[in-house]
Design a protein around this motif. Structure first.
Motif, PDB file in Angstrom:
ATOM      1  N   VAL A 142       0.837  -1.203   0.000  1.00 45.42           N
ATOM      2  CA  VAL A 142       0.000   0.000   0.000  1.00 45.42           C
ATOM      3  C   VAL A 142       0.874   1.256   0.000  1.00 45.42           C
ATOM      4  CG1 VAL A 142      -1.707   1.320   1.317  1.00 45.42           C
ATOM      5  CG2 VAL A 142      -1.934  -1.161   1.117  1.00 45.42           C
ATOM      6  N   THR A 143       1.960   1.215   0.757  1.00 44.71           N
ATOM      7  CA  THR A 143       2.885   2.350   0.784  1.00 44.71           C
ATOM      8  C   THR A 143       3.447   2.633  -0.598  1.00 44.71           C
ATOM      9  OG1 THR A 143       3.522   1.890   3.076  1.00 44.71           O
ATOM     10  CG2 THR A 143       5.048   3.213   1.763  1.00 44.71           C
ATOM     11  N   LEU A 144       3.873   1.584  -1.289  1.00 47.75           N
ATOM     12  CA  LEU A 144       4.473   1.775  -2.612  1.00 47.75           C
ATOM     13  C   LEU A 144       3.429   2.139  -3.657  1.00 47.75           C
ATOM     14  CD1 LEU A 144       7.150  -1.061  -2.603  1.00 47.75           C
ATOM     15  CD2 LEU A 144       7.487   1.394  -2.277  1.00 47.75           C
ATOM     16  N   LEU A 145       2.178   1.703  -3.469  1.00 48.28           N
ATOM     17  CA  LEU A 145       1.109   2.160  -4.367  1.00 48.28           C
ATOM     18  C   LEU A 145       1.007   3.683  -4.311  1.00 48.28           C
ATOM     19  CD1 LEU A 145      -2.430   0.633  -4.763  1.00 48.28           C
ATOM     20  CD2 LEU A 145      -2.152   3.095  -4.481  1.00 48.28           C
ATOM     21  N   LEU A 146       0.962   4.235  -3.105  1.00 46.00           N
ATOM     22  CA  LEU A 146       0.870   5.687  -2.957  1.00 46.00           C
ATOM     23  C   LEU A 146       2.146   6.378  -3.432  1.00 46.00           C
ATOM     24  CD1 LEU A 146      -0.836   5.769   0.557  1.00 46.00           C
ATOM     25  CD2 LEU A 146      -1.890   6.395  -1.637  1.00 46.00           C
ATOM     26  N   PHE A 147       3.293   5.757  -3.149  1.00 49.49           N
ATOM     27  CA  PHE A 147       4.567   6.345  -3.590  1.00 49.49           C
ATOM     28  C   PHE A 147       4.585   6.508  -5.106  1.00 49.49           C
ATOM     29  CE2 PHE A 147       8.869   6.061  -5.204  1.00 49.49           C
ATOM     30  CZ  PHE A 147       9.602   6.885  -4.373  1.00 49.49           C
ATOM     31  N   HIS A 148       4.192   5.460  -5.828  1.00 42.44           N
ATOM     32  CA  HIS A 148       4.258   5.523  -7.287  1.00 42.44           C
ATOM     33  C   HIS A 148       3.103   6.329  -7.883  1.00 42.44           C
ATOM     34  CE1 HIS A 148       7.758   3.024  -8.100  1.00 42.44           C
ATOM     35  NE2 HIS A 148       7.416   2.342  -7.018  1.00 42.44           N
ATOM     36  N   LEU A 149       1.983   6.424  -7.179  1.00 43.90           N
ATOM     37  CA  LEU A 149       0.926   7.330  -7.608  1.00 43.90           C
ATOM     38  C   LEU A 149       1.436   8.765  -7.633  1.00 43.90           C
ATOM     39  CD1 LEU A 149      -2.068   7.783  -8.349  1.00 43.90           C
ATOM     40  CD2 LEU A 149      -2.547   7.960  -5.900  1.00 43.90           C
ATOM     41  N   LEU A 204      11.224   7.228   1.163  1.00 46.10           N
ATOM     42  CA  LEU A 204       9.907   7.836   1.293  1.00 46.10           C
ATOM     43  C   LEU A 204       9.988   9.295   1.736  1.00 46.10           C
ATOM     44  CD1 LEU A 204       7.962   4.919   3.033  1.00 46.10           C
ATOM     45  CD2 LEU A 204       7.839   5.588   0.631  1.00 46.10           C
ATOM     46  N   LEU A 205      10.981   9.626   2.535  1.00 42.97           N
ATOM     47  CA  LEU A 205      11.140  11.000   3.010  1.00 42.97           C
ATOM     48  C   LEU A 205      11.528  11.961   1.886  1.00 42.97           C
ATOM     49  CD1 LEU A 205      13.034  10.294   6.362  1.00 42.97           C
ATOM     50  CD2 LEU A 205      10.769  11.355   6.149  1.00 42.97           C
ATOM     51  N   ILE A 206      12.154  11.436   0.855  1.00 43.03           N
ATOM     52  CA  ILE A 206      12.673  12.287  -0.222  1.00 43.03           C
ATOM     53  C   ILE A 206      11.571  12.761  -1.163  1.00 43.03           C
ATOM     54  CG2 ILE A 206      14.146  12.262  -2.295  1.00 43.03           C
ATOM     55  CD1 ILE A 206      16.001  10.361  -0.709  1.00 43.03           C
ATOM     56  N   LEU A 207      10.596  11.925  -1.458  1.00 42.76           N
ATOM     57  CA  LEU A 207       9.616  12.219  -2.507  1.00 42.76           C
ATOM     58  C   LEU A 207       8.797  13.486  -2.251  1.00 42.76           C
ATOM     59  CD1 LEU A 207       8.341  11.459  -5.163  1.00 42.76           C
ATOM     60  CD2 LEU A 207       6.833   9.864  -3.945  1.00 42.76           C
ATOM     61  N   PRO A 208       8.278  13.757  -1.038  1.00 39.42           N
ATOM     62  CA  PRO A 208       7.525  15.005  -0.856  1.00 39.42           C
ATOM     63  C   PRO A 208       8.358  16.256  -1.143  1.00 39.42           C
ATOM     64  CG  PRO A 208       7.168  13.514   1.002  1.00 39.42           C
ATOM     65  CD  PRO A 208       8.280  12.932   0.184  1.00 39.42           C
ATOM     66  N   VAL A 209       9.628  16.210  -0.777  1.00 44.87           N
ATOM     67  CA  VAL A 209      10.512  17.350  -1.045  1.00 44.87           C
ATOM     68  C   VAL A 209      10.701  17.522  -2.543  1.00 44.87           C
ATOM     69  CG1 VAL A 209      12.805  18.324  -0.630  1.00 44.87           C
ATOM     70  CG2 VAL A 209      11.678  16.958   1.150  1.00 44.87           C
ATOM     71  N   ARG A 210      10.863  16.420  -3.250  1.00 46.09           N
ATOM     72  CA  ARG A 210      11.039  16.465  -4.705  1.00 46.09           C
ATOM     73  C   ARG A 210       9.822  17.090  -5.389  1.00 46.09           C
ATOM     74  NH1 ARG A 210      10.298  11.815  -8.894  1.00 46.09           N
ATOM     75  NH2 ARG A 210      11.395  12.664 -10.707  1.00 46.09           N
ATOM     76  N   ALA A 211       8.630  16.682  -4.979  1.00 45.47           N
ATOM     77  CA  ALA A 211       7.408  17.234  -5.571  1.00 45.47           C
ATOM     78  C   ALA A 211       7.264  18.715  -5.248  1.00 45.47           C
ATOM     79  CB  ALA A 211       6.199  16.450  -5.076  1.00 45.47           C
ATOM     80  N   VAL A 222      -0.314  18.421  -5.801  1.00 47.34           N
ATOM     81  CA  VAL A 222      -1.150  17.273  -5.466  1.00 47.34           C
ATOM     82  C   VAL A 222      -0.295  16.019  -5.336  1.00 47.34           C
ATOM     83  CG1 VAL A 222      -2.992  15.763  -6.302  1.00 47.34           C
ATOM     84  CG2 VAL A 222      -3.228  18.243  -6.490  1.00 47.34           C
ATOM     85  N   LEU A 223       0.655  15.841  -6.235  1.00 52.50           N
ATOM     86  CA  LEU A 223       1.543  14.680  -6.158  1.00 52.50           C
ATOM     87  C   LEU A 223       2.347  14.692  -4.854  1.00 52.50           C
ATOM     88  CD1 LEU A 223       2.860  14.500  -9.842  1.00 52.50           C
ATOM     89  CD2 LEU A 223       1.012  13.183  -8.795  1.00 52.50           C
ATOM     90  N   GLY A 224       2.730  15.879  -4.388  1.00 51.41           N
ATOM     91  CA  GLY A 224       3.452  15.979  -3.128  1.00 51.41           C
ATOM     92  C   GLY A 224       2.618  15.554  -1.933  1.00 51.41           C
ATOM     93  N   LEU A 225       1.317  15.913  -1.936  1.00 53.27           N
ATOM     94  CA  LEU A 225       0.429  15.500  -0.849  1.00 53.27           C
ATOM     95  C   LEU A 225       0.265  13.978  -0.821  1.00 53.27           C
ATOM     96  CD1 LEU A 225      -2.349  18.244  -1.099  1.00 53.27           C
ATOM     97  CD2 LEU A 225      -0.551  18.044   0.634  1.00 53.27           C
ATOM     98  N   ILE A 226       0.197  13.378  -1.993  1.00 55.02           N
ATOM     99  CA  ILE A 226       0.098  11.911  -2.051  1.00 55.02           C
ATOM    100  C   ILE A 226       1.368  11.273  -1.504  1.00 55.02           C
ATOM    101  CG2 ILE A 226      -0.154   9.923  -3.603  1.00 55.02           C
ATOM    102  CD1 ILE A 226      -1.770  11.779  -5.459  1.00 55.02           C
ATOM    103  N   ALA A 227       2.527  11.893  -1.793  1.00 59.73           N
ATOM    104  CA  ALA A 227       3.793  11.375  -1.266  1.00 59.73           C
ATOM    105  C   ALA A 227       3.809  11.401   0.255  1.00 59.73           C
ATOM    106  CB  ALA A 227       4.961  12.190  -1.827  1.00 59.73           C
TER     107      ALA A 227
END
Length: 403
Positions: free
Chosen positions: A218-225, A287-294, A375-380
């Motif tokens: 489930v975590t990776l589903l949201l990560f890749h979304l 997982l910590l990196i993706l919100p910053v990237r978005a 929006v992608l950042g919020l999903i991350a």
């Protein structure tokens, strides 16, 4: 373990890097040049992703059952190449959907088979280290292909990408044939000992009863979304703005080169630290990196903003490429269902990745690229929450690394 087969496996990962993803970010560029809108491009990408979902879990089950793993790699590479060449000649809606569906179905079979072959050649003891090498060669292949593609697009246009992918597929096939079938221990490839008796058909009920596996999925589903649409949206924003000093195809190649260059040392680092720090810590860091990237992609629209965005992508992908397969092996060791478990994780990852382009493309078309990135950042952030809350609520203690 056979040195020649392991060396050939590294080359397979190098050459398949440009094949298994089809056109990758160049698909958006190619269709934009043929006057497609961001929303329609997103739906075509999603069609390919959904098709891949159909094949992902069966591909994992098949890998656990079959002794013809090399044949699956050869067949998958051939289908992807032919489907992509068909799109080059006929870039209309029907052919585009067919091409992406065929590519998605074939590409879904490649990752679990590569994981199974790796386990079959190394056993559990050498798996993490070899996965690091696999990922390093995979990223090196992506980077090399992107550099060549960027130069080729500069001189000959986007069509050069199709020729490059065909050449890479040919070399990948030669590397696959160099792996000795006799060197692959099919019992080890599915997580069993040499003397263990394995059921002919893996039982999905055993897999879905693993809470750690479901939390990861489930975590990776949201990560890749969140993650899957970031790079295509970056390239499409440049193509739509017409304000960059670089051609859109060259820009797309540059984004790939930056991230892949970072992924190589990160993958090797992750492989070297997996047995000491454990896979849970590596996954959390990614997982910590993706919100910053978005957030960076949303806040800065200039062409050079892609540099920090893609550096962060390289770090996250390099960590996950080693940690996720290793964590699944650790959870399911001794079950005989390792590749089926990999297939389940890839199914959930693919679900997020398939929906991501359509979601981001429609938001970008209706509002703006900046809002789509937000929006992608919020999903991350939601992926990070599920990972932390899921492991905390399950009372799961840190797993021991593979020995």
């Amino acid at each position: 373990m056979a040195l020649r087969s392991l060396q050939a496996l590294c080359l397979v990962n190098f050459f398949l890097a440009d094949v298994r993803d089809g056109l990758g970010p160049f698909l958006g560029i190619f269709l934009t040049e043929h006057h497609w809108g961001a929303d329609n491009i997103g739906w075509v990408m999603t069609a390919g992703g959904v098709a891949g979902l159909v094949a992902t879990l069966p591909a994992g089950l098949l890998t656990d059952m079959t002794r013809y793993k090399r044949g699956i790699l050869l067949a998958g590479s051939l289908v992807i190449t032919l489907a992509t060449l068909l799109l080059w000649y006929f870039p209309d809606a029907g052919i585009a959907v067919f091409s992406q569906v065929a590519t998605g179905l074939a590409a879904a079979c490649i990752p679990p088979v590569l994981t199974g072959i790796t386990l079959g050649l190394t056993g559990h003891a050498g798996f993490a280290r070899q996965m690091g090498r696999n990922e390093a060669f995979n990223h090196g292949g992506n980077m090399t292909a992107a550099v060549i593609a960027g130069l080729a697009v500069w001189y000959w246009g986007t069509g050069a990408v199709f020729i490059l992918m065909t050449a890479m597929a040919l070399f990948a096939a030669l590397a696959v044939l160099a792996i000795r079938s006799a060197d692959i221990d099919d019992n080890a490839a599915r997580g069993l000992g040499k003397e263990d008796a394995a059921p002919e058909i893996p039982r999905l009920s055993l897999i879905v009863r693993q809470p750690a596996l479901l939390i990861l999925g489930v975590t990776l589903l949201l990560f890749h979304l969140s993650n899957a649409a970031l790079l295509p949206m970056l390239s499409m924003r440049v193509a739509a703005s017409h304000s960059s000093t670089l051609p859109a195809g060259v820009y797309a190649a540059a984004t790939v080169v930056i991230s892949q260059c970072v992924m190589i040392p990160v993958a090797l680092f992750a492989a070297s630290r997996a047995n000491k720090q454990g896979y849970l810590l590596l996954i959390t860091a990614a997982l910590l990196i993706l919100p910053v990237r978005a957030a960076v992609a949303s806040a800065f629209s200039g062409s050079f903003s892609m540099i920090p965005v893609q550096i962060m992508d390289g770090v996250a992908a390099g960590l996950l490429g080693v940690a996720v397969p290793g964590y699944v092996v650790q959870i399911l060791e001794g079950s005989g269902h390792i590749n089926a478990g990999q297939g389940l994780i890839m199914l959930l990852q693919g679900g997020g990745a398939a929906l991501s382009p359509a979601l981001a493309g429609n938001i970008a078309a209706k509002y703006s690229f900046g809002i789509a990135f937000g929006v992608l950042g919020l999903i991350a952030l939601s992926a990070l929450f599920v990972w932390g809350a899921g492991n905390y609520c399950s009372g799961k203690k840190r797993l021991k690394p593979l020995s």
